[in-house]
Design an enzyme around this catalytic site. Structure first.
Site, PDB file in Angstrom:
ATOM      1  CB  SER A  81      -0.871  -0.008   1.261  1.00  0.00           C
ATOM      2  OG  SER A  81      -1.454   1.258   1.480  1.00  0.00           O
ATOM      3  CE1 TYR A 117      -4.384  -2.301   4.815  1.00  0.00           C
ATOM      4  CE2 TYR A 117      -3.328  -0.186   4.382  1.00  0.00           C
ATOM      5  CZ  TYR A 117      -3.936  -1.335   3.923  1.00  0.00           C
ATOM      6  OH  TYR A 117      -4.091  -1.535   2.564  1.00  0.00           O
TER       7      TYR A 117
END
Ligand code: NDP
Length: 259
Positions: A162, A175
């Site tokens: 990401s 995350y």
């Protein structure tokens, strides 16, 4: 690890329908979002897809859709990566060994968001769950699959990162940290397998994509402006097929980075 935005012009990448013919590809988190689109694409290009996920109904629906679209018969692996233990991984190894004797592709797509909150207030149990699903389970599954991957004539491991796994951003908490770990795991494994001509390891950053996870991050966002999972599949297909032979240890953006 280089960031190869310009590695290939994915807008003009037109893989043949049989690009992945004969390949066996395992997709985690195949029941929804990007993983679902990837599994459909792989089947469309001829692969036998192993659909791994925690919600059987979603996997069964996808199974039926793949068959209805004329794809090779997939397999369903019901596994919750938050809870899976040694015996579950061993059962997966045994099943793949008996049925195929090898694994040609492994897409580590499954992931969870956790909380969007400052580190100061981050719930510790949530932190552990996110790190486990997004990073530790990726390590365990990769480690388990190595003998089967090495048995393939042309194997590809694809991790999913990401933008916040390359540059930390406030409130992305576990995350973001898990995705930094994914970038690191990709680099370490790629370096260790440098001399294996038949195995490549790379990492993809999908960028902002219209899925349930993205909706949880930005519920007020205009979803029509986001790419649908089906629209970002070119790098996913490329990395699983023979065209990406020799591409190793790369971190690739699927679209100009936003998220
Ligand atoms: P979704 O939330 O839409 O889908 C995630 C999938 O992972 C679901 O099928 C889900 O299963 C599965 N999953 C979650 N937890 C587990 C578990 N414990 N065991 C097995 N399967 C599990 O996410 P996206 O499709 O958006 O994301 C896919 C990947 O792309 C993730 O790694 C994410 O971090 C990454 N990504 C996504 C971006 C985006 O904008 N969408 C941007 C950057 C990266 P179930 O259906 O049962 O819930």
């Amino acid at each position: 690890m280089k960031n190869t935005k310009q590695l290939i012009d994915f807008n003009n990448y037109k893989p043949s329908d049989d690009l992945l013919s004969g390949r066996v590809i395992l997709v985690t988190g195949a029941g929804d979002g990007i993983g679902r689109a990837a599994a459909m694409s792989y089947a469309h290009h001829g692969a036998t897809v192993i659909l791994l996920g925690r919600t059987v109904k979603k996997l069964e629906k996808l199974y039926d859709e793949i068959l209805a679209a004329g794809g090779p018969r997939p397999s369903i692996v019901h596994m919750d990566l938050a809870k899976a233990q040694g015996e579950h991984y061993q059962a997966l190894i045994d099943g793949l060994t008996d049925e195929f004797g090898r694994l040609d592709g492994l897409l580590h797509n499954a992931g969870i968001l956790g909380d969007m909150t400052p580190i100061e207030h981050y719930d510790i149990a949530t932190w552990q769950r996110v790190l486990h699903v997004n990073l530790t389970a990726v390590f365990v599954l990769t480690r388990s699959m190595m003998p089967l991957l090495k048995a393939s004539a042309d194997a590809s491991v694809v991790m999913v990162s990401s933008g916040v796994g390359r540059r930390g951003r406030a409130y992305w908490g576990a995350y973001a940290v898990s995705k930094f770990g994914i970038e690191g795991l990709t680099q370490v494994l790629a370096d260790e397998t440098e001399s294996h001509d038949n195995l490549r390891v790379n990492c993809l950053n999908p960028g902002a994509t219209r899925t349930q996870m993205r909706y949880m991050v930005r519920p007020g966002e205009d979803r029509d402006k986001l790419k649908r999972p089906e629209e970002i599949m070119a790098p996913y297909v490329f990395l699983m097929g023979p065209d990406s032979r020799g591409v190793h240890g790369q971190s690739i953006d699927c679209q100009p980075s936003r998220g």
